[in-house]
Design a protein around this motif. Structure first.
Motif, PDB file in Angstrom:
ATOM      1  N   GLN A 165    -104.587  -0.937 -56.584  1.00 51.60           N
ATOM      2  CA  GLN A 165    -105.022  -1.772 -55.471  1.00 51.60           C
ATOM      3  C   GLN A 165    -104.085  -2.976 -55.324  1.00 51.60           C
ATOM      4  OE1 GLN A 165    -108.617  -3.877 -57.763  1.00 51.60           O
ATOM      5  NE2 GLN A 165    -108.404  -4.640 -55.661  1.00 51.60           N
ATOM      6  N   THR A 166    -104.181  -3.628 -54.239  1.00 54.45           N
ATOM      7  CA  THR A 166    -103.337  -4.804 -54.029  1.00 54.45           C
ATOM      8  C   THR A 166    -103.640  -5.866 -55.106  1.00 54.45           C
ATOM      9  OG1 THR A 166    -102.631  -6.420 -52.402  1.00 54.45           O
ATOM     10  CG2 THR A 166    -104.949  -5.854 -52.338  1.00 54.45           C
ATOM     11  N   GLY A 167    -102.578  -6.484 -55.590  1.00 53.92           N
ATOM     12  CA  GLY A 167    -102.738  -7.546 -56.601  1.00 53.92           C
ATOM     13  C   GLY A 167    -103.005  -7.016 -58.010  1.00 53.92           C
ATOM     14  N   SER A 168    -102.845  -5.718 -58.250  1.00 53.95           N
ATOM     15  CA  SER A 168    -103.166  -5.179 -59.584  1.00 53.95           C
ATOM     16  C   SER A 168    -101.971  -5.235 -60.540  1.00 53.95           C
ATOM     17  CB  SER A 168    -103.678  -3.738 -59.457  1.00 53.95           C
ATOM     18  OG  SER A 168    -102.703  -2.935 -58.829  1.00 53.95           O
ATOM     19  N   GLY A 169    -100.776  -5.574 -60.034  1.00 55.67           N
ATOM     20  CA  GLY A 169     -99.619  -5.741 -60.927  1.00 55.67           C
ATOM     21  C   GLY A 169     -98.562  -4.651 -60.810  1.00 55.67           C
ATOM     22  N   LYS A 170     -98.499  -3.949 -59.711  1.00 56.38           N
ATOM     23  CA  LYS A 170     -97.500  -2.872 -59.558  1.00 56.38           C
ATOM     24  C   LYS A 170     -96.081  -3.452 -59.499  1.00 56.38           C
ATOM     25  CE  LYS A 170     -99.423  -1.499 -55.729  1.00 56.38           C
ATOM     26  NZ  LYS A 170    -100.558  -2.419 -55.669  1.00 56.38           N
ATOM     27  N   THR A 171     -95.893  -4.417 -58.603  1.00 57.81           N
ATOM     28  CA  THR A 171     -94.555  -5.001 -58.468  1.00 57.81           C
ATOM     29  C   THR A 171     -94.180  -5.727 -59.750  1.00 57.81           C
ATOM     30  OG1 THR A 171     -95.011  -5.236 -56.126  1.00 57.81           O
ATOM     31  CG2 THR A 171     -93.143  -6.475 -56.975  1.00 57.81           C
ATOM     32  N   HIS A 172     -95.151  -6.399 -60.345  1.00 55.86           N
ATOM     33  CA  HIS A 172     -94.892  -7.097 -61.608  1.00 55.86           C
ATOM     34  C   HIS A 172     -94.384  -6.101 -62.664  1.00 55.86           C
ATOM     35  CE1 HIS A 172     -95.491 -10.308 -64.570  1.00 55.86           C
ATOM     36  NE2 HIS A 172     -95.840  -9.325 -65.389  1.00 55.86           N
ATOM     37  N   GLY A 182    -100.107  -1.716 -52.164  1.00 59.88           N
ATOM     38  CA  GLY A 182    -101.448  -1.592 -52.740  1.00 59.88           C
ATOM     39  C   GLY A 182    -102.490  -1.186 -51.721  1.00 59.88           C
ATOM     40  N   ASN A 236    -103.279 -11.644 -52.679  1.00 58.98           N
ATOM     41  CA  ASN A 236    -101.934 -11.698 -53.293  1.00 58.98           C
ATOM     42  C   ASN A 236    -100.999 -12.518 -52.406  1.00 58.98           C
ATOM     43  OD1 ASN A 236     -99.626 -11.283 -54.744  1.00 58.98           O
ATOM     44  ND2 ASN A 236     -99.665  -9.029 -54.613  1.00 58.98           N
ATOM     45  N   ARG A 267    -103.835  -5.542 -65.989  1.00 57.82           N
ATOM     46  CA  ARG A 267    -103.246  -6.889 -65.956  1.00 57.82           C
ATOM     47  C   ARG A 267    -104.242  -7.910 -66.521  1.00 57.82           C
ATOM     48  NH1 ARG A 267    -105.852  -9.942 -62.330  1.00 57.82           N
ATOM     49  NH2 ARG A 267    -106.304  -9.187 -60.209  1.00 57.82           N
ATOM     50  N   PRO A 268    -103.762  -9.070 -66.922  1.00 57.12           N
ATOM     51  CA  PRO A 268    -104.698 -10.096 -67.398  1.00 57.12           C
ATOM     52  C   PRO A 268    -105.495 -10.647 -66.219  1.00 57.12           C
ATOM     53  CG  PRO A 268    -102.389 -10.718 -67.839  1.00 57.12           C
ATOM     54  CD  PRO A 268    -102.360  -9.520 -66.972  1.00 57.12           C
ATOM     55  N   SER A 319     -97.607 -10.162 -51.446  1.00 56.56           N
ATOM     56  CA  SER A 319     -98.029  -8.765 -51.395  1.00 56.56           C
ATOM     57  C   SER A 319     -96.956  -7.890 -50.749  1.00 56.56           C
ATOM     58  CB  SER A 319     -99.328  -8.664 -50.594  1.00 56.56           C
ATOM     59  OG  SER A 319     -99.723  -7.340 -50.495  1.00 56.56           O
ATOM     60  N   SER A 320     -96.673  -6.760 -51.394  1.00 52.51           N
ATOM     61  CA  SER A 320     -95.699  -5.830 -50.811  1.00 52.51           C
ATOM     62  C   SER A 320     -96.373  -5.157 -49.614  1.00 52.51           C
ATOM     63  CB  SER A 320     -95.333  -4.749 -51.827  1.00 52.51           C
ATOM     64  OG  SER A 320     -95.036  -5.339 -53.061  1.00 52.51           O
ATOM     65  N   ARG A 354    -101.970   0.495 -66.816  1.00 50.87           N
ATOM     66  CA  ARG A 354    -101.708  -0.884 -67.252  1.00 50.87           C
ATOM     67  C   ARG A 354    -102.800  -1.791 -66.667  1.00 50.87           C
ATOM     68  NH1 ARG A 354     -96.426  -4.906 -66.671  1.00 50.87           N
ATOM     69  NH2 ARG A 354     -97.059  -6.205 -68.448  1.00 50.87           N
TER      70      ARG A 354
HETATM   71  N1  LIG Z   1     -99.249  -7.899 -66.492  1.00 51.01           N
HETATM   72  C1  LIG Z   1     -99.223  -9.062 -65.846  1.00 51.01           C
HETATM   73  N2  LIG Z   1     -99.048 -10.185 -66.526  1.00 51.01           N
HETATM   74  C2  LIG Z   1     -99.034 -11.340 -65.882  1.00 51.01           C
HETATM   75  N3  LIG Z   1     -99.189 -11.489 -64.541  1.00 51.01           N
HETATM   76  C3  LIG Z   1     -99.382 -10.386 -63.824  1.00 51.01           C
HETATM   77  C4  LIG Z   1     -99.406  -9.113 -64.426  1.00 51.01           C
HETATM   78  N4  LIG Z   1     -99.600  -8.194 -63.482  1.00 51.01           N
HETATM   79  C5  LIG Z   1     -99.677  -8.878 -62.319  1.00 51.01           C
HETATM   80  N5  LIG Z   1     -99.549 -10.188 -62.514  1.00 51.01           N
HETATM   81  C6  LIG Z   1     -99.607 -11.215 -61.483  1.00 51.01           C
HETATM   82  O1  LIG Z   1    -100.590 -10.826 -60.547  1.00 51.01           O
HETATM   83  C7  LIG Z   1    -100.156 -11.077 -59.239  1.00 51.01           C
HETATM   84  C8  LIG Z   1    -100.160  -9.804 -58.400  1.00 51.01           C
HETATM   85  O2  LIG Z   1     -99.250  -8.907 -58.945  1.00 51.01           O
HETATM   86  P1  LIG Z   1     -98.329  -7.962 -58.086  1.00 51.01           P
HETATM   87  O3  LIG Z   1     -97.751  -8.680 -56.928  1.00 51.01           O
HETATM   88  O4  LIG Z   1     -97.412  -7.315 -58.998  1.00 51.01           O
HETATM   89  O5  LIG Z   1     -99.413  -6.951 -57.540  1.00 51.01           O
HETATM   90  P2  LIG Z   1     -99.193  -5.688 -56.645  1.00 51.01           P
HETATM   91  O6  LIG Z   1    -100.044  -4.642 -57.219  1.00 51.01           O
HETATM   92  O7  LIG Z   1     -97.779  -5.384 -56.539  1.00 51.01           O
HETATM   93  O8  LIG Z   1     -99.774  -6.146 -55.267  1.00 51.01           O
HETATM   94  P3  LIG Z   1     -99.409  -5.646 -53.778  1.00 51.01           P
HETATM   95  O9  LIG Z   1     -99.836  -4.260 -53.720  1.00 51.01           O
HETATM   96  O10 LIG Z   1    -100.198  -6.524 -52.914  1.00 51.01           O
HETATM   97  O11 LIG Z   1     -97.960  -5.816 -53.638  1.00 51.01           O
HETATM   98  C9  LIG Z   1     -98.781 -11.667 -59.340  1.00 51.01           C
HETATM   99  O12 LIG Z   1     -98.876 -13.074 -59.289  1.00 51.01           O
HETATM  100  C10 LIG Z   1     -98.320 -11.240 -60.706  1.00 51.01           C
HETATM  101  O13 LIG Z   1     -97.392 -12.159 -61.265  1.00 51.01           O
END
Ligand SMILES: Nc1ncnc2c1ncn2[C@@H]1O[C@H](COP(=O)(O)OP(=O)(O)OP(=O)(O)O)[C@@H](O)[C@H]1O
Length: 674
Positions: A187-194, A353, A312, A109-110, A315-316, A107
């Motif tokens: 990686q951190t901030g790549s959208g895993k939790t999202h 991440g 992030n 992310r934008p 960040s988790s 996936r």
């Molecule tokens: N597909 C998406 N569409 C819109 N926003 C997104 C998307 N993926 C991620 N984001 C946004 O990007 C930011 C980082 O996403 P997220 O916290 O999910 O990352 P992460 O990989 O879980 O990071 P970490 O490892 O640090 O926890 C958040 O603000 C999230 O809302």
């Protein structure tokens, strides 16, 4: 938005309509979401509306997908079973497990607002067919092409993910008794939790919006799971339990009971019985309703460790594993009185991440967290690399080097079904991490697992013992009928009756097998013992029957040998008699005798044939030869012959002793019988 391999095949109308109809059917499912286990009680009345919205969004995706393939979509057959032409995760059934590769989707992310402002351009392109093209790190480097099961472009919605990533298949398999795992890596901030849960803000506040478009994969999977349970509840009973843990700085913490566990982290132990790692004393919550599962998700999300750094804000700082255990009890196919219970589960794993601490500028506590996160992800990387390499696969895999890999061991290389969602950022500033993630994911795609259904071993044992008892009973019957066939009426009946008496003496277990699932451990053990005793007893009886059969065959052999001997003796006596004037010549059993008797030209009263007035053997001979209707069986005849001959010989011998015999020439015979 969504691209997969095999773009030539199009989504079938049949599958989309069946999915829509299954959604329509489920409009009737219980929609009142009442928080029962955690503090925030709320109700939701428009669950139906929510599901209809899901249905319409599915339609719009199918239009948007155009001629793209539907490999990520699960298809139901009319009988409710699963079409295995799905994403390549094959249901192996309990009898013939198949090896299959881990499914990997990506996936993207934008670009974030920050990245757009900083003109941090996208470096990825989407050629279709599940491919993603990543620009080289400098002008001299060629772009890199990677292929996965599905690639989700930045425009893909949360609903697209649940529809096409293959999660539905994993949920179905978990219901069927398999162990399934979905994990997000990146990686951190790549959208895993999202991707997995949606933004953490969704779970803050007293009244979470259940219709929010950002709800993630876990939330949507729970809806799908309950839809399926509703469909299958007619002939199967389900028991759901859920747990939620986090691995924070290598300590396992129960997110549903965090206070106690933070003081003393939970231990990860090896179970000899299940041949896998488990977390000791982990809290398992009974989930009778959908809202119980949702409550578990919310509770865990509130309790997990979250921090902020440059990349992030939320960040988790830990890896989390939410597990739904599904126990099903279903009537056995050929044994209506037996219920088989299967234990499937689905793990949702949100990995922390990987991060370059330089970039995140972590320090102090955040730095320690980052180091632990990176260390455990590195071990995961080693495990994945070893498992993906066919030469190293059978060697040592360092699962024990981190808590995370211990708990994911079964999903990566065991008997489960696994889906990896690799999350990446499209921004040029993250190019190095993006390529690393894509390589990691490509390696994971090579791992093969062998899905197996887990059935309660005691129940499986009872079932197999019961089958064995039935087979032995059939064998027993067969042997008895064989023995009866081989035995002579008199001797046989005694032995068969003897065996029947023994059979009736066996005490058959009087246990209501319909209550099997409700039985306590000691009752189940007792039942196993009883079946084993019956089994043992039947084996013993069958062995005895085999022995009896052997004895009978040996007896038969002896009798025929004795008959041969007697016949020979008879012939000897006959030849002596032919020489004697006082003993009638006995015909042999050969064809000559019959020729002799039936030949009208032959006069049996001729001078060469003398009837002995002292015995009745001539009558017997006449009777024997003349009356075919009264013919006795050969064996009986031979036995009677034997008796008569010995009588006759004894009589003749007696008469010889009393009266001196003379030969044809008038000489006394003294040495005829010795
Ligand atoms: N597909 C998406 N569409 C819109 N926003 C997104 C998307 N993926 C991620 N984001 C946004 O990007 C930011 C980082 O996403 P997220 O916290 O999910 O990352 P992460 O990989 O879980 O990071 P970490 O490892 O640090 O926890 C958040 O603000 C999230 O809302």
């Amino acid at each position: 938005m969504v691209n997969r391999p095999d773009s030539s095949s199009t989504r079938s109308d049949k599958s989309s309509s069946s999915t829509r109809s299954s959604m329509k059917k489920n409009n009737n499912i219980k929609n009142t979401f009442v928080r029962s286990k955690s503090g925030n009680d709320y109700k939701e009345k428009n669950g139906t509306q929510n599901r209809l919205r899901n249905a319409s969004s599915l339609q719009s995706i199918s239009k948007a997908s155009g001629n793209q393939t539907n490999r990520g979509m699960k298809k139901f057959k009319s009988n409710g079973s699963v079409d295995s032409t799905d994403i390549g995760v094959k249901s192996s059934g309990s009898s013939t497990p198949l090896e299959d590769n881990i499914n990997v989707v990506v996936r993207v992310r934008p670009l974030s607002e920050k990245e757009v402002k900083a003109s941090d351009d996208s470096i990825v392109q989407f050629p279709g067919n599940g491919q993603i093209l990543c620009e080289g790190q400098n002008d001299s480097q060629k772009p890199k092409l990677f292929t996965y099961n599905v690639v989700f472009e930045p425009g893909a919605t949360q609903e697209d993910i649940v529809q096409y990533c293959g999660i539905k298949r994993l949920i179905e398999m978990a219901i069927e008794g398999f162990s399934s795992t979905v994990f997000c890596y990146g990686q951190t901030g790549s959208g895993k939790t999202h991707t997995l849960t949606g933004p953490p803000q969704l779970f803050v506040g007293k009244k979470p919006d259940l219709n929010h478009k950002d709800h993630g994969l876990i939330f949507r999977s729970f809806f799908y799971l309950f839809q399926l349970l509703q469909q299958r509840q007619e002939n199967t009973q389900f028991i759901l339990k859920a747990s939620f843990l986090e691995i924070y700085n290598e300590k396992v913490i129960d997110l549903l009971n965090p206070g106690a566990a933070r003081k003393k982290p939970l231990a990860v132990r090896w179970s000899k019985k299940m041949r896998g790692f488990y977390v000791e004393n982990l809290f398992l919550v009974d989930c009778e309703e959908l809202d119980d599962l949702l409550a578990v998700l919310e509770e865990g999300m509130r309790n997990r460790a979250v921090g902020s750094h440059l990349m992030n804000d939320h960040s988790s700082r830990s890896h989390t594993i939410l597990t739904v255990h599904i126990t099903s009890e279903q009537q056995a196919e050929n044994e209506k009185s037996v219920f088989i219970s299967k234990q499937g589960k689905i793990n949702f794993v949100d990995l922390a991440g990987s991060e370059m601490t330089k970039k995140t500028q972590s320090e102090g506590k955040t730095l320690e967290e980052a180091n632990n996160i990176n260390k455990s992800l590195m071990v995961l990387g080693y495990c994945i690399a070893s498992l993906a390499d066919s030469k190293k696969r059978s060697g040592h895999i360092p699962y024990r080097d981190s808590q995370l890999t211990k708990l994911l061991a079964d999903s990566l290389a065991g008997n489960g079904v696994t889906l990896m969602i690799a999350c990446i950022s499209p921004a040029k500033s993250n190019q190095c991490e993006t390529i690393n993630t894509l390589r990691y994911a490509a390696r994971a795609k090579k791992i093969k697992t062998k899905p197996l259904i887990i059935i309660d071993p005691r129940e499986a044992l009872i079932l197999s013992l019961k089958r064995e008892v039935n087979a032995l009973k059939l064998e027993n019957e067969h042997l008895k009928s064989l023995s009866a066939f081989h035995m002579s009426p008199r001797s046989g009946s005694a032995q068969i009756n003897g065996n029947n008496d023994r059979s009736s003496a066996i005490v058959t277990p009087k246990i209501d097998v319909e209550r099997l699932a409700e039985l306590e451990n000691n009752e189940l053990s007792e039942l196993v013992k009883l079946y084993m005793t019956e089994n043992q007893s039947l084996r013993q009886e069958n062995n005895e029957l085999y022995t009896t059969k052997d004895i009978l065959l040996r007896d038969q052999e002896l009798v025929s040998r004795e008959n041969e001997r007697l016949l020979k003796k008879l012939e000897d006596v006959n030849s002596v008699c032919c020489r004697s004037p006082i003993i009638p010549a006995r015909p042999t059993m050969s064809g000559d005798v019959f020729n002799f008797s039936t030949n009208s030209d032959t006069d049996i009263t001729n001078s060469n044939y003398w009837r002995n007035p002292l015995n009745a053997s001539s009558e017997f001979i006449d009777g024997r030869m003349s009356s075919a209707e009264n013919k006795i069986s050969d064996s009986v005849q031979k036995e009677m012959d034997k008796m008569r001959i010995s009588d006759s010989i004894t009589t003749v011998a007696g008469s010889l002793r009393r009266n001196k015999s003379f030969d044809r020439n008038g000489q006394p015979i003294t040495d005829m019988i010795t």
